[in-house]
Motif scaffolding. Sequence first.
Motif, short mmCIF file in Angstrom:
data_model
loop_
_atom_site.label_atom_id
_atom_site.label_comp_id
_atom_site.label_asym_id
_atom_site.label_seq_id
_atom_site.Cartn_x
_atom_site.Cartn_y
_atom_site.Cartn_z
N ILE A 1 0.86 -1.18 0.00
CA ILE A 1 0.00 0.00 0.00
C ILE A 1 0.89 1.22 0.00
O ILE A 1 1.72 1.40 0.90
N GLN B 1 -4.92 13.93 -7.14
CA GLN B 1 -5.75 12.89 -7.73
C GLN B 1 -5.56 12.79 -9.24
O GLN B 1 -5.63 11.71 -9.81
N ASN C 1 -0.62 6.08 -13.34
CA ASN C 1 0.01 5.49 -12.16
C ASN C 1 1.43 5.01 -12.40
O ASN C 1 2.01 4.36 -11.54
N ASP D 1 -1.81 5.71 -3.09
CA ASP D 1 -3.07 4.99 -3.25
C ASP D 1 -4.25 5.76 -2.68
O ASP D 1 -5.39 5.55 -3.10
N LEU D 2 -3.99 6.66 -1.73
CA LEU D 2 -5.06 7.52 -1.22
C LEU D 2 -5.63 8.40 -2.32
O LEU D 2 -6.82 8.73 -2.33
N LYS E 1 -12.55 7.31 -6.79
CA LYS E 1 -11.80 8.27 -5.98
C LYS E 1 -12.47 8.51 -4.63
O LYS E 1 -13.69 8.49 -4.51
N ILE E 2 -11.62 8.74 -3.61
CA ILE E 2 -12.13 9.24 -2.33
C ILE E 2 -12.57 10.68 -2.55
O ILE E 2 -11.92 11.44 -3.27
N SER F 1 -7.21 5.94 -5.83
CA SER F 1 -8.16 4.84 -5.65
C SER F 1 -9.22 4.86 -6.74
O SER F 1 -9.46 5.87 -7.41
N ASN F 2 -9.89 3.71 -6.91
CA ASN F 2 -10.94 3.58 -7.92
C ASN F 2 -12.19 2.96 -7.27
O ASN F 2 -12.16 1.79 -6.90
#
Length: 220
Positions: free
Chosen positions: A179, A211, A219, A183-184, A190-191, A187-188
């Motif tokens: 991790i 983001q 990535n 990754d924050l 998104k946060i 993410s998929n």
Amino acid sequence: MGSAMLIVVLIAMASSGVLASDPSPLQDFCVADTTSPVLVNGFVCKNPMHVNAEDFFFSGFNKPGNTNNRLGSNVTTVNVNQIAGLNTLGISLARIDYAPFGVNPPHTHPRATEILTVIEGTLHVGFITSNPQNRLIFKVLNAGDVFVFPQGLIHFQFNRGHKKAVAMARLGSQNPGRIEAKDLFGSNPKIDASVLAKAFQVDKKVIDYLQRQFGMDNNN
């Protein structure tokens, strides 16, 4: 890289069992049957009568990884996905190549302690202890030096030299996981950016930028 030193490092990492965090096996081996539809904590066992030497074999660890990327590093993993025979044995390996000033960025292995041996070059390495101390434990390593990253703690390696560096890592799980901080933001799905902006106490525009940088399509 000296071939003799590489052999010594691999033997030492493969023979040590004290770091294993996975459950102990109940039979000689349980070669992963990756074609089975059955879902368990790990993989179900292949019929032992159908097992052969290829189930315990991987080739190519002597080949440098491609460090021509934004991080200037490359991790070649050898876990249960590469060697089916590692299933239930609680170990895996990785080769990390670093370009000059390349970095293996801050990350964690949720299921494994890692022991790193520098084969070539000089690395600045460290990990961060958990709350409330949040101490940075760090050291500069040279060829032949060994450093341990405890399970689950954020850690990194940075090649501070003008020449390439190579390290070998032994991890106490057949599938240690990884991790990264990015990754924050990648993410998929998104946060919500408002959540991250509040958490990091920054303007939402900063989160929007991160983001975009670490999105699923960007990535590398």
